[in-house]
Design an enzyme around this catalytic site. Structure first.
Site, PDB file in Angstrom:
ATOM      1  N   HIS A 105      -2.869   1.985   4.371  1.00  0.00           N
ATOM      2  CA  HIS A 105      -3.170   0.580   4.619  1.00  0.00           C
ATOM      3  C   HIS A 105      -2.146  -0.291   3.918  1.00  0.00           C
ATOM      4  CE1 HIS A 105      -5.420   1.865   1.045  1.00  0.00           C
ATOM      5  NE2 HIS A 105      -5.357   0.622   0.600  1.00  0.00           N
ATOM      6  N   HIS A 107      -1.452  -4.012   2.260  1.00  0.00           N
ATOM      7  CA  HIS A 107      -2.065  -5.213   1.697  1.00  0.00           C
ATOM      8  C   HIS A 107      -1.163  -6.401   2.015  1.00  0.00           C
ATOM      9  CE1 HIS A 107      -4.809  -3.021  -1.164  1.00  0.00           C
ATOM     10  NE2 HIS A 107      -3.903  -2.077  -0.949  1.00  0.00           N
TER      11      HIS A 107
END
Length: 119
Positions: A105, A107
């Protein structure tokens, strides 16, 4: 594309709708949502719909997906009026790199000055 089917993975549960999130963007490759524990006033997580545990697990076949994740961050930064003032994108890898959810992922952080080194 491999779908998220790991019931032990928080992000796979978010993608399947079994775990709540505040979605800000989605398409056939990624889902972007607000972080439940933000480190900045704007803190968006951009996750692929394909379960890939860490950046170390990516392969050349993931190049387009990784590029799409970065382009999604740029698009969201513009849509959220972060682009002109600036923003940060971060991807952590493994425990010492700060990764806590083992599903890659990105950010997207903004609306506060970021310093390097932090602190």
């Amino acid at each position: 594309m491999t779908s998220c089917t790991d019931s032990n993975c928080l992000f796979c549960r978010i993608i399947s709708g079994d775990e709540p999130s505040t979605t800000v963007y989605e398409d056939d490759k990624v889902l972007a949502f607000r972080d439940k524990f933000p480190a900045a006033p704007v803190h968006i997580l951009i996750i692929p719909r394909e379960h890939i545990a860490t950046l170390n697990d990516t392969e050349p076949k993931h190049a387009e997906l990784l590029g799409h994740i970065m382009l999604t961050a740029s698009r969201l930064a513009k849509e959220l009026d972060l682009a002109d003032d600036g923003y940060r994108v971060v991807m952590n890898c493994n425990r010492q790199g700060g990764q806590t959810v083992y599903h890659i992922h990105l950010h997207l952080l903004g609306e506060r000055p970021m310093r390097w080194p932090p602190g």
